[in-house]
Design an enzyme around this catalytic site. Structure first.
Site, short mmCIF file in Angstrom:
data_model
loop_
_atom_site.label_atom_id
_atom_site.label_comp_id
_atom_site.label_asym_id
_atom_site.label_seq_id
_atom_site.Cartn_x
_atom_site.Cartn_y
_atom_site.Cartn_z
N LEU A 97 8.95 6.16 -2.87
CA LEU A 97 9.11 6.51 -1.65
C LEU A 97 9.62 5.89 -1.22
O LEU A 97 9.71 5.33 0.55
CB LEU A 97 7.33 6.28 -0.93
CG LEU A 97 6.39 7.65 -1.82
CD1 LEU A 97 4.99 7.76 -1.69
CD2 LEU A 97 6.35 8.86 -1.95
N ARG A 98 9.78 4.28 -1.69
CA ARG A 98 10.12 3.10 -0.19
C ARG A 98 11.53 3.92 0.54
O ARG A 98 11.91 3.71 1.87
CB ARG A 98 10.90 2.17 -1.13
CG ARG A 98 10.81 1.11 0.08
CD ARG A 98 11.50 -0.01 -0.69
NE ARG A 98 11.12 -1.65 0.24
CZ ARG A 98 12.25 -1.93 1.74
NH1 ARG A 98 13.02 -1.31 1.90
NH2 ARG A 98 12.29 -2.35 2.18
N LYS A 99 12.71 4.51 -0.16
CA LYS A 99 13.56 5.07 1.26
C LYS A 99 13.02 6.35 1.51
O LYS A 99 13.75 6.01 2.94
CB LYS A 99 14.47 5.60 -0.21
CG LYS A 99 15.79 6.01 -0.18
CD LYS A 99 17.27 5.75 -0.05
CE LYS A 99 18.39 6.54 0.07
NZ LYS A 99 19.38 6.37 -1.29
N VAL A 102 11.07 4.33 4.71
CA VAL A 102 11.40 2.75 5.05
C VAL A 102 13.11 3.16 5.72
O VAL A 102 13.21 3.04 6.92
CB VAL A 102 12.23 1.98 4.63
CG1 VAL A 102 12.62 -0.19 5.23
CG2 VAL A 102 10.95 1.43 3.58
#
Length: 141
Positions: A97-99, A102
């Site tokens: 989920l980071r991409k 962020v």
């Protein structure tokens, strides 16, 4: 002899209870409104950062193989038995989920409860406990 930055690891582990509380309150009070959507989003983001920061400190301190991605940080620490398979399975989804959170935050759906939000509190508590146990086992205190 290893140099493990225990102070920085502890600072991040100490953030876990607040992240857990944010996730729990988001899940329990979910109303689809912007404020809880933002709380959920930030709690997920902080969970990602805590998990990957701690993983990086462990990799550096115990001179494990170099990581090439956020997923790799988790794979390496899992291979080294820092945490169990169930924790790994959820955390690998989390770092995915980071991409979106962020870099593609402008498309993130803040009106829906993410499937990981109600699951993560238990997983993060287990992660915290298992990291502490790993450090105790490896450093002998």
């Amino acid at each position: 002899m290893y140099y493990v930055n225990q102070e920085q690891i502890e600072r991040r582990l100490d953030a876990v209870p607040d992240i857990v509380e944010g996730l729990k309150k988001s899940a329990q009070g979910w109303d689809g409104e912007l404020i809880l959507g933002m709380v959920q989003e930030r709690a997920l983001h902080l969970a990602i950062e805590v998990v990957t920061d701690i993983g990086s400190y462990l990799i550096d301190g115990f001179i494990m193989r170099d990581a090439s991605s956020y997923e790799d940080i988790l794979e390496i620490t899992h291979e080294e038995k820092v945490f169990d398979d169930e924790v790994f399975a959820v955390l690998i989804q989390l770092v995915g989920l980071r991409k979106p959170i962020v870099q593609e935050y402008y498309t993130w759906d803040r009106s829906s409860l993410h499937a990981l939000t109600p699951v993560l509190p238990d997983i993060l508590n287990r992660f915290e406990s298992q990291v502490r146990q790993y450090l105790k086992q490896e450093l002998g205190h």
